[in-house]
Design a protein around this motif. Structure first.
Motif, PDB file in Angstrom:
ATOM      1  N   ASP A 218      42.907  41.629  34.075  1.00 22.95           N
ATOM      2  CA  ASP A 218      43.556  40.646  33.215  1.00 22.95           C
ATOM      3  C   ASP A 218      45.081  40.759  33.224  1.00 22.95           C
ATOM      4  O   ASP A 218      45.759  39.803  32.861  1.00 22.95           O
ATOM      5  CB  ASP A 218      43.053  40.787  31.773  1.00 22.95           C
ATOM      6  N   VAL A 219      45.620  41.905  33.611  1.00 22.94           N
ATOM      7  CA  VAL A 219      47.071  42.101  33.501  1.00 22.94           C
ATOM      8  C   VAL A 219      47.718  42.570  34.804  1.00 22.94           C
ATOM      9  O   VAL A 219      48.931  42.768  34.843  1.00 22.94           O
ATOM     10  CB  VAL A 219      47.401  43.126  32.387  1.00 22.94           C
ATOM     11  N   THR A 293      39.443  47.144  39.149  1.00 17.07           N
ATOM     12  CA  THR A 293      39.688  45.907  38.401  1.00 17.07           C
ATOM     13  C   THR A 293      38.851  45.842  37.126  1.00 17.07           C
ATOM     14  O   THR A 293      39.215  45.155  36.171  1.00 17.07           O
ATOM     15  CB  THR A 293      39.373  44.675  39.259  1.00 17.07           C
ATOM     16  N   GLU A 294      37.706  46.566  37.105  1.00 19.48           N
ATOM     17  CA  GLU A 294      36.798  46.508  35.962  1.00 19.48           C
ATOM     18  C   GLU A 294      37.107  47.562  34.916  1.00 19.48           C
ATOM     19  O   GLU A 294      36.439  47.603  33.879  1.00 19.48           O
ATOM     20  CB  GLU A 294      35.352  46.671  36.440  1.00 19.48           C
ATOM     21  N   ASP A 295      38.098  48.420  35.166  1.00 18.44           N
ATOM     22  CA  ASP A 295      38.443  49.436  34.169  1.00 18.44           C
ATOM     23  C   ASP A 295      38.965  48.772  32.898  1.00 18.44           C
ATOM     24  O   ASP A 295      39.868  47.924  32.964  1.00 18.44           O
ATOM     25  CB  ASP A 295      39.519  50.383  34.709  1.00 18.44           C
ATOM     26  N   PRO A 296      38.441  49.132  31.718  1.00 19.53           N
ATOM     27  CA  PRO A 296      39.040  48.638  30.473  1.00 19.53           C
ATOM     28  C   PRO A 296      40.493  49.089  30.379  1.00 19.53           C
ATOM     29  O   PRO A 296      40.840  50.182  30.844  1.00 19.53           O
ATOM     30  CB  PRO A 296      38.171  49.279  29.388  1.00 19.53           C
ATOM     31  N   LEU A 297      41.327  48.276  29.771  1.00 22.51           N
ATOM     32  CA  LEU A 297      42.751  48.579  29.721  1.00 22.51           C
ATOM     33  C   LEU A 297      43.056  49.899  29.015  1.00 22.51           C
ATOM     34  O   LEU A 297      43.908  50.666  29.490  1.00 22.51           O
ATOM     35  CB  LEU A 297      43.498  47.417  29.054  1.00 22.51           C
ATOM     36  N   PRO A 298      42.394  50.214  27.880  1.00 27.23           N
ATOM     37  CA  PRO A 298      42.669  51.521  27.273  1.00 27.23           C
ATOM     38  C   PRO A 298      42.311  52.685  28.198  1.00 27.23           C
ATOM     39  O   PRO A 298      42.995  53.708  28.207  1.00 27.23           O
ATOM     40  CB  PRO A 298      41.789  51.516  26.012  1.00 27.23           C
ATOM     41  N   VAL A 299      41.226  52.543  28.972  1.00 23.56           N
ATOM     42  CA  VAL A 299      40.836  53.590  29.916  1.00 23.56           C
ATOM     43  C   VAL A 299      41.897  53.742  30.996  1.00 23.56           C
ATOM     44  O   VAL A 299      42.279  54.859  31.368  1.00 23.56           O
ATOM     45  CB  VAL A 299      39.463  53.267  30.546  1.00 23.56           C
ATOM     46  N   GLY A 323      46.024  44.270  43.801  1.00 23.53           N
ATOM     47  CA  GLY A 323      47.391  44.219  43.299  1.00 23.53           C
ATOM     48  C   GLY A 323      47.786  45.565  42.734  1.00 23.53           C
ATOM     49  O   GLY A 323      47.208  46.597  43.087  1.00 23.53           O
ATOM     50  N   VAL A 324      48.766  45.559  41.838  1.00 24.30           N
ATOM     51  CA  VAL A 324      49.213  46.792  41.199  1.00 24.30           C
ATOM     52  C   VAL A 324      49.295  46.573  39.699  1.00 24.30           C
ATOM     53  O   VAL A 324      49.341  45.432  39.216  1.00 24.30           O
ATOM     54  CB  VAL A 324      50.594  47.251  41.735  1.00 24.30           C
ATOM     55  N   ILE A 325      49.313  47.667  38.968  1.00 25.35           N
ATOM     56  CA  ILE A 325      49.488  47.617  37.522  1.00 25.35           C
ATOM     57  C   ILE A 325      50.464  48.718  37.129  1.00 25.35           C
ATOM     58  O   ILE A 325      50.470  49.801  37.732  1.00 25.35           O
ATOM     59  CB  ILE A 325      48.145  47.789  36.780  1.00 25.35           C
ATOM     60  N   THR A 326      51.309  48.442  36.154  1.00 26.81           N
ATOM     61  CA  THR A 326      52.286  49.417  35.684  1.00 26.81           C
ATOM     62  C   THR A 326      52.079  49.695  34.204  1.00 26.81           C
ATOM     63  O   THR A 326      51.418  48.927  33.494  1.00 26.81           O
ATOM     64  CB  THR A 326      53.725  48.908  35.908  1.00 26.81           C
ATOM     65  N   LEU A 327      52.652  50.797  33.751  1.00 26.11           N
ATOM     66  CA  LEU A 327      52.594  51.109  32.321  1.00 26.11           C
ATOM     67  C   LEU A 327      53.254  50.012  31.495  1.00 26.11           C
ATOM     68  O   LEU A 327      52.819  49.712  30.381  1.00 26.11           O
ATOM     69  CB  LEU A 327      53.278  52.453  32.053  1.00 26.11           C
ATOM     70  N   GLU A 328      54.284  49.397  32.039  1.00 23.23           N
ATOM     71  CA  GLU A 328      54.968  48.325  31.318  1.00 23.23           C
ATOM     72  C   GLU A 328      54.047  47.133  31.127  1.00 23.23           C
ATOM     73  O   GLU A 328      54.052  46.494  30.067  1.00 23.23           O
ATOM     74  CB  GLU A 328      56.220  47.900  32.081  1.00 23.23           C
ATOM     75  N   ASP A 329      53.219  46.822  32.144  1.00 21.25           N
ATOM     76  CA  ASP A 329      52.266  45.716  32.020  1.00 21.25           C
ATOM     77  C   ASP A 329      51.308  45.957  30.859  1.00 21.25           C
ATOM     78  O   ASP A 329      50.979  45.039  30.099  1.00 21.25           O
ATOM     79  CB  ASP A 329      51.467  45.558  33.319  1.00 21.25           C
ATOM     80  N   GLU A 378      38.311  32.718  33.182  1.00 21.06           N
ATOM     81  CA  GLU A 378      38.462  34.173  33.148  1.00 21.06           C
ATOM     82  C   GLU A 378      39.054  34.721  34.431  1.00 21.06           C
ATOM     83  O   GLU A 378      39.865  35.631  34.404  1.00 21.06           O
ATOM     84  CB  GLU A 378      37.091  34.806  32.882  1.00 21.06           C
ATOM     85  N   GLU A 379      38.651  34.162  35.594  1.00 23.74           N
ATOM     86  CA  GLU A 379      39.106  34.728  36.858  1.00 23.74           C
ATOM     87  C   GLU A 379      40.469  34.204  37.293  1.00 23.74           C
ATOM     88  O   GLU A 379      41.020  34.652  38.289  1.00 23.74           O
ATOM     89  CB  GLU A 379      38.072  34.449  37.960  1.00 23.74           C
ATOM     90  N   LEU A 380      41.025  33.217  36.566  1.00 23.65           N
ATOM     91  CA  LEU A 380      42.317  32.653  36.930  1.00 23.65           C
ATOM     92  C   LEU A 380      43.306  32.884  35.792  1.00 23.65           C
ATOM     93  O   LEU A 380      43.002  32.609  34.636  1.00 23.65           O
ATOM     94  CB  LEU A 380      42.193  31.151  37.209  1.00 23.65           C
ATOM     95  N   SER A 381      44.488  33.384  36.126  1.00 24.63           N
ATOM     96  CA  SER A 381      45.475  33.666  35.089  1.00 24.63           C
ATOM     97  C   SER A 381      46.712  32.784  35.194  1.00 24.63           C
ATOM     98  O   SER A 381      47.429  32.615  34.219  1.00 24.63           O
ATOM     99  CB  SER A 381      45.898  35.138  35.158  1.00 24.63           C
ATOM    100  N   SER A 382      47.001  32.204  36.375  1.00 25.04           N
ATOM    101  CA  SER A 382      48.229  31.432  36.561  1.00 25.04           C
ATOM    102  C   SER A 382      47.918  29.970  36.866  1.00 25.04           C
ATOM    103  O   SER A 382      46.831  29.620  37.347  1.00 25.04           O
ATOM    104  CB  SER A 382      49.058  32.027  37.708  1.00 25.04           C
ATOM    105  N   PHE A 383      48.904  29.122  36.592  1.00 21.06           N
ATOM    106  CA  PHE A 383      48.759  27.689  36.853  1.00 21.06           C
ATOM    107  C   PHE A 383      48.650  27.422  38.356  1.00 21.06           C
ATOM    108  O   PHE A 383      47.877  26.570  38.798  1.00 21.06           O
ATOM    109  CB  PHE A 383      49.954  26.946  36.260  1.00 21.06           C
ATOM    110  N   GLY A 384      49.427  28.176  39.144  1.00 18.99           N
ATOM    111  CA  GLY A 384      49.346  28.020  40.595  1.00 18.99           C
ATOM    112  C   GLY A 384      47.976  28.390  41.137  1.00 18.99           C
ATOM    113  O   GLY A 384      47.464  27.754  42.062  1.00 18.99           O
ATOM    114  N   GLY A 385      47.363  29.436  40.544  1.00 14.76           N
ATOM    115  CA  GLY A 385      46.012  29.815  40.958  1.00 14.76           C
ATOM    116  C   GLY A 385      45.000  28.733  40.646  1.00 14.76           C
ATOM    117  O   GLY A 385      44.055  28.501  41.418  1.00 14.76           O
TER     118      GLY A 385
END
Length: 434
Positions: A218-219, A293-299, A323-329, A378-385
């Motif tokens: 999601d993020v 990708t399926e990891d809950p965000l708190p985990v 993709g990638v994920i950062t602590l800031e995300d 659910e599977e799309l987050s952006s307008f371009g997508g």
């Protein structure tokens, strides 16, 4: 004589049974009150080895599900019923058959039984849960908790089947969405009604609760938006990419993100460059952390903090890198968008008036104007997508399409994504034409 003695014994038997049920209900509701306090962060989990497993199982349930609600409801109902019978048997005098007086006795009995049940299991249980005697209560009450759960198992099973049938009549997406936001909305309601705590604190608490229902997918930053360094390119080209993108951490790959060999902090590269020493990007990189990708965000947050990494790669179910994920995300899901003094202010949706907008392809679907009535998927987050999914390909500049109640014209695009669009409501076009 014998009949009178029997009635006398019967009254005290009912009274004794009612008293035992009151103790049982007090025990169950004290456990429930403690769980509420722990979930709210008011009380810690008691250090009691005899009750840790039971408490852990109760705390593992979703926050919107209160534990032992069926057992507590049954005990409360039995308390009111037996309490009413007990009080009524003592208030009624002999063979009194006067209907008005008997009705008055019955109403008094119901009121007394109800007040006792609420005071005993509703108020006293919360006081015990907040007292220093809670550990002793948990130790003594655990057998009764297990017993009531076993006794109520048939009833619980029956009610769960009824619940499944009733849920099947409703839209599953609406049910899930309501469950996800129910507790967070409750926190925000408390913030509006409270005068003692800062509303921003309640907002953060609500966002934190909602984060529990999010997953890494999601993020994450999609791979087509991730800037990477390529070992096959020259040092000069990679350093220029690092200068231009402005990121402090970048993946270093052999070709593409699927062949990532590490994460590099650009400050070390520029420090060596300033010293006039040769640079080896491979030696400066750290092995990449991998999340699903399926990891809950708190985990995911706990893993990244334990690994002491600020950026992690996100792997899909097929072994590729999404993709990638950062602590800031992750942090932004709690406190909102984070911008420093070097970030450019970006408005992804700009109104042009007359039912027209300029919308960035990167604009989140949930941030689009309500007038566009775009259904979030659910599977799309952006307008371009959303546009790419509708066409089945990356559109070209100048291309147009109709989606929902919108006429969309592609203003800017590259070979990997939609950059900028012009969106016009079809109803607005018809009004202008007329």
């Amino acid at each position: 004589m014998n009949e009178a003695l029997f009635l006398y014994d019967f009254r005290f038997f009912i009274l004794f049974a009612w008293f035992l049920l009151s103790l049982w209900g007090l025990n169950v509701n004290t456990y429930r009150a403690l769980i509420d306090r722990v979930r709210a962060g008011i009380s810690p989990v008691p250090d009691n080895k005899n009750s840790n497993k039971l408490l852990s199982s109760l705390l593992a349930a979703p926050n919107h599900e209160r534990p032992f609600h069926i057992e507590a409801a049954l005990l409360s109902a039995l308390q009111v019923i037996l309490g009413t019978i007990a009080f009524y048997s003592f208030l009624r005098h002999g063979e009194d058959t006067f209907s008005i007086r008997l009705g008055f006795y019955f109403l008094i009995s119901v009121g007394l039984a109800f007040i006792w049940e609420r005071a005993w299991t509703g108020i006293a249980s919360h006081s015990i849960a907040a007292s220093a005697f809670i550990s002793l209560h948990l130790k003594l009450g655990k057998p009764f908790m297990i017993l009531i759960k076993l006794l109520c198992f048939p009833l619980s099973f029956l009610l769960k089947q009824i619940e499944k049938v009733m849920k099947s009549w409703s839209d599953p997406q609406i049910v899930v969405k309501d469950e996800k936001s129910e507790l967070a909305d409750h926190i925000r309601t408390l913030s509006r009604e409270s005068s003692t705590l800062d509303p921003e604190i309640f907002e953060i608490v609500g966002n934190t609760l909602e984060m529990g229902h999010l997953h890494v997918r999601d993020v994450l930053v999609p791979r087509n938006q991730v800037q990477v360094l390529d070992c096959q390119d020259s040092i000069e080209k990679n350093l220029q990419i690092a200068r231009d993108c402005g990121h402090t951490r970048l993946p270093i790959c052999e070709g593409d993100l699927d062949q990532c060999i590490g994460i590099i902090h650009v400050k070390y590269a520029f420090r060596i460059l300033s010293e006039g020493k040769p640079i080896d990007l491979r030696s400066l990189s750290k092995s990449p952390a991998i999340l699903s990708t399926e990891d809950p965000l708190p985990v995911a947050l706990r893993k990244m903090m334990r690994w002491k990494v600020h950026m992690a790669l996100v792997r899909d179910e097929f072994g590729g890198i999404d993709g990638v994920i950062t602590l800031e995300d992750i942090l932004e899901e709690v406190v909102g968008e984070i911008q420093d003094e070097f970030d450019a202010e970006e408005n992804t949706v700009q109104s042009s008036g007359n039912g027209k907008w300029k919308v960035s392809g990167l604009s989140p679907v949930h941030e689009l104007p309500k007038e566009l009535a775009v259904v979030e998927e659910e599977e799309l987050s952006s307008f371009g997508g959303l546009i790419t999914k509708e066409l089945g390909r990356i559109p070209e500049v100048g291309e147009s399409l109709t989606l929902y109640n919108m006429h969309i014209k592609i203003l800017e695009a590259d070979e990997t994504r939609v950059l900028l669009t012009e969106v016009t409501l079809l109803t607005a076009e018809k009004e202008n034409a007329s």
